[in-house]
Design a protein around this motif. Structure first.
Motif, mmCIF file in Angstrom:
data_model
loop_
_atom_site.group_PDB
_atom_site.id
_atom_site.type_symbol
_atom_site.label_atom_id
_atom_site.label_comp_id
_atom_site.label_asym_id
_atom_site.label_seq_id
_atom_site.Cartn_x
_atom_site.Cartn_y
_atom_site.Cartn_z
ATOM 1 N N ARG A 93 0.870 -1.369 -0.137
ATOM 2 C CA ARG A 93 0.277 -0.393 0.326
ATOM 3 C C ARG A 93 0.503 1.697 -0.245
ATOM 4 N N GLN A 94 2.279 1.211 0.543
ATOM 5 C CA GLN A 94 2.531 2.662 1.072
ATOM 6 C C GLN A 94 3.415 2.509 -0.219
ATOM 7 N N ARG A 95 4.015 1.537 -0.822
ATOM 8 C CA ARG A 95 5.110 1.750 -2.413
ATOM 9 C C ARG A 95 3.614 2.371 -3.439
ATOM 10 N N VAL A 96 2.560 2.477 -3.494
ATOM 11 C CA VAL A 96 1.357 2.012 -4.333
ATOM 12 C C VAL A 96 1.057 3.612 -4.028
ATOM 13 N N LEU A 97 1.395 4.260 -2.789
ATOM 14 C CA LEU A 97 0.335 5.190 -3.046
ATOM 15 C C LEU A 97 2.089 6.856 -3.108
ATOM 16 N N ARG A 98 3.428 6.442 -2.678
ATOM 17 C CA ARG A 98 4.273 6.291 -3.164
ATOM 18 C C ARG A 98 4.473 7.153 -4.266
ATOM 19 N N ALA A 99 4.851 6.391 -4.987
ATOM 20 C CA ALA A 99 4.292 6.087 -6.786
ATOM 21 C C ALA A 99 3.020 7.134 -7.477
ATOM 22 N N ALA A 100 2.442 7.125 -6.615
ATOM 23 C CA ALA A 100 1.432 8.062 -6.799
ATOM 24 C C ALA A 100 1.404 9.283 -6.621
ATOM 25 N N GLN A 101 2.013 9.537 -5.695
ATOM 26 C CA GLN A 101 2.742 10.500 -5.105
ATOM 27 C C GLN A 101 3.581 11.230 -6.655
ATOM 28 N N GLU A 102 4.520 10.561 -6.742
ATOM 29 C CA GLU A 102 5.640 10.875 -7.144
ATOM 30 C C GLU A 102 5.285 11.182 -8.514
ATOM 31 N N LEU A 103 4.207 10.687 -9.477
ATOM 32 C CA LEU A 103 3.882 11.204 -10.755
ATOM 33 C C LEU A 103 2.668 11.398 -10.471
ATOM 34 N N ASP A 104 2.888 12.131 -9.407
ATOM 35 C CA ASP A 104 1.645 13.549 -9.708
ATOM 36 C C ASP A 104 -0.036 12.599 -10.650
ATOM 37 N N TYR A 105 0.075 11.375 -9.886
ATOM 38 C CA TYR A 105 -1.386 10.715 -10.619
ATOM 39 C C TYR A 105 -2.983 11.564 -10.132
ATOM 40 N N ARG A 106 -3.661 11.117 -11.500
ATOM 41 C CA ARG A 106 -5.044 11.478 -10.739
ATOM 42 C C ARG A 106 -5.746 10.960 -11.480
ATOM 43 N N PRO A 107 -6.370 9.285 -10.911
ATOM 44 C CA PRO A 107 -7.683 8.876 -11.528
ATOM 45 C C PRO A 107 -8.406 9.808 -12.814
ATOM 46 N N ASN A 108 -8.304 8.825 -13.741
ATOM 47 C CA ASN A 108 -9.354 9.538 -14.867
ATOM 48 C C ASN A 108 -11.224 8.914 -14.371
ATOM 49 N N LEU A 109 -11.515 10.603 -13.675
ATOM 50 C CA LEU A 109 -12.948 10.561 -13.172
ATOM 51 C C LEU A 109 -13.886 10.358 -13.932
ATOM 52 N N MET A 110 -14.071 10.606 -15.549
ATOM 53 C CA MET A 110 -14.814 10.448 -16.574
ATOM 54 C C MET A 110 -14.222 8.658 -17.115
ATOM 55 N N ALA A 111 -13.102 8.173 -16.833
ATOM 56 C CA ALA A 111 -13.714 6.877 -17.432
ATOM 57 C C ALA A 111 -14.382 6.196 -16.131
ATOM 58 N N ARG A 112 -13.736 6.224 -14.446
ATOM 59 C CA ARG A 112 -14.783 5.676 -13.519
ATOM 60 C C ARG A 112 -16.440 6.035 -13.985
ATOM 61 N N SER A 113 -15.836 7.167 -13.899
ATOM 62 C CA SER A 113 -17.771 7.202 -14.476
ATOM 63 C C SER A 113 -18.694 6.095 -14.514
ATOM 64 N N LEU A 114 -18.196 6.239 -16.173
ATOM 65 C CA LEU A 114 -18.358 5.164 -16.863
ATOM 66 C C LEU A 114 -18.439 3.976 -16.929
ATOM 67 N N ARG A 115 -17.872 3.196 -15.921
ATOM 68 C CA ARG A 115 -17.708 1.964 -15.380
ATOM 69 C C ARG A 115 -18.862 2.007 -14.125
ATOM 70 N N THR A 116 -19.126 2.892 -13.328
ATOM 71 C CA THR A 116 -19.020 2.866 -12.152
ATOM 72 C C THR A 116 -20.531 3.253 -12.001
ATOM 73 N N LYS A 117 -20.635 3.900 -13.294
ATOM 74 C CA LYS A 117 -22.356 5.059 -13.226
ATOM 75 C C LYS A 117 -22.296 5.685 -12.444
ATOM 76 N N VAL A 118 -21.344 6.206 -11.370
ATOM 77 C CA VAL A 118 -21.688 7.001 -10.627
ATOM 78 C C VAL A 118 -20.142 8.378 -11.014
ATOM 79 N N THR A 119 -21.287 9.692 -10.950
ATOM 80 C CA THR A 119 -20.042 10.449 -11.542
ATOM 81 C C THR A 119 -19.261 11.505 -9.922
ATOM 82 N N LYS A 120 -20.513 11.428 -8.983
ATOM 83 C CA LYS A 120 -19.616 11.854 -7.960
ATOM 84 C C LYS A 120 -20.090 13.976 -8.585
ATOM 85 N N THR A 121 -21.472 14.159 -8.892
ATOM 86 C CA THR A 121 -21.713 15.305 -8.953
ATOM 87 C C THR A 121 -23.592 15.738 -8.625
#
Length: 341
Positions: free
Chosen positions: A40-68
């Motif tokens: 878990r710590q390795r993933v969080l550190r990698a995400a921070q180093e790469l400035d990773y942001r999830p693709n919300l559009m892709a997530r909403s298409l997959r989950t049918k939830v847009t958080k809007t």
């Protein structure tokens, strides 16, 4: 060109885990998927180093939830005073990780229909249907069967279908009565403004006021009828004073009425609060601008907006009408009866 955003696969590769493991960690599911703390710590550190942001559009298409959430109002969004409700709704949405879209109809049903249709096309998760003034409404057909919270309005349904959040106007009337009673007034109490059946706030404020006074064995001596605007209130109060009325207390149904009452009292040579105490409702900016500053029972706009979104995002909450308390803002317009110690 904007920099290429990091992908989930790149995060997984840098952390030395599978793509699915990285996905579970970033979704907060490391416990139920039994992912080690080291991974878990390795993933969080990698995400921070790469400035990773999830693709919300892709997530909403997959989950049918847009958080809007879409907030549809008549004129509340463009009113600087009532706009506090927007701020409350926005703060609650952000606290839950949601975006809040805002649309204003100016009371035009054609615009309202188009706005709702556009929001539905954008697949918003839920709606806040808001009104500038507390009133009864019919929920638009396009919103039936969807997650909706009513803000500053209610339906006439016996059993609520949607959450509804409104000010507790009846208790506000009781509060106004208590302010007067606590100051020692027992007579000469008059209400200013027309509490018409069609005006939700006026009807409930007047009812609470009468009940509050009756609980102390008191009653209103008269009602000074006027529209809810300064010029109408000025004319009505001045006419009453010139006809011989000698009030000890004027309870105005909103701050604009109080402004007109102040002007009439001043023209008639009556002092506030020496000769006449004045109490009002809304606690708009007028209340603090007037001299002496006006005691007023506040409309809790921010809390109304916050509560509407909170209810909307609370899982399995039973639809109900929630009445939000209206706090008393004690200022200098209320004093003890003339001649008292």
């Amino acid at each position: 060109m904007p920099p290429q955003r990091a992908t989930l696969l790149q995060v997984a590769q840098r952390a030395g885990v599978s793509r699915s493991t990285a996905s579970f960690v970033l979704a907060g599911r490391h416990v139920d998927m039994r992912i080690s703390e080291d991974a878990r710590q390795r993933v969080l550190r990698a995400a921070q180093e790469l400035d990773y942001r999830p693709n919300l559009m892709a997530r909403s298409l997959r989950t049918k939830v847009t958080k809007t959430i879409a907030l549809v109002s008549d004129t509340i969004a463009s009113d600087p005073y009532a706009g506090r409700a927007i701020q409350g709704a926005l703060a609650a949405a952000v606290a839950h990780g949601h975006l809040l879209f805002i649309g204003e109809t100016e009371g035009d049903p054609v615009i309202e229909e188009k706005l709702i249709s556009d929001f539905l096309d954008r697949q918003v998760d839920a709606f806040v249907y808001a009104s500038m003034f507390t009133r009864y409404v019919r929920v638009p057909k396009a919103l039936r069967g969807r997650k909706v919270a009513l803000l500053n309005c209610v339906t006439r349904a016996v059993k609520p279908v949607h959450h509804a959040v409104i000010p507790d106007e009846v208790t506000a009337g009781w509060s106004a009565a208590k302010v007067v009673i606590d100051a020692g007034h027992r007579e000469g109490i008059h209400v200013v403004g027309t509490p018409a059946e069609s005006v939700f706030a006026g009807k409930e404020r007047a009812a609470g006021l009468r009940e509050g006074l009756a609980g102390a064995g008191l009653k209103l001596e008269s009602g000074i009828e006027c529209e809810w605007w300064p010029d109408s209130a000025y004319d009505a109060v001045l006419a009453a004073l010139e006809s011989g009325l000698r009030p000890r207390v004027l309870i105005c149904l909103n701050d604009r009425i109080a402004l007109g009452a102040y002007q009439a009292l001043r023209e008639a040579g009556r002092t506030i609060p020496g000769d006449v105490s004045v109490v009002s409702f809304d606690d708009s900016e007028l209340a603090a601008w007037l001299r002496p500053q006006l005691t007023s029972i506040a409309l809790p706009h921010y809390q109304l907006g916050w509560q509407a979104v909170e209810l909307l995002l609370t899982p399995d909450a039973e639809p109900a009408v929630v009445r939000v308390p209206m706090p008393v803002r004690n200022r200098a317009s209320v004093g003890k009866p003339a001649g008292s110690a």
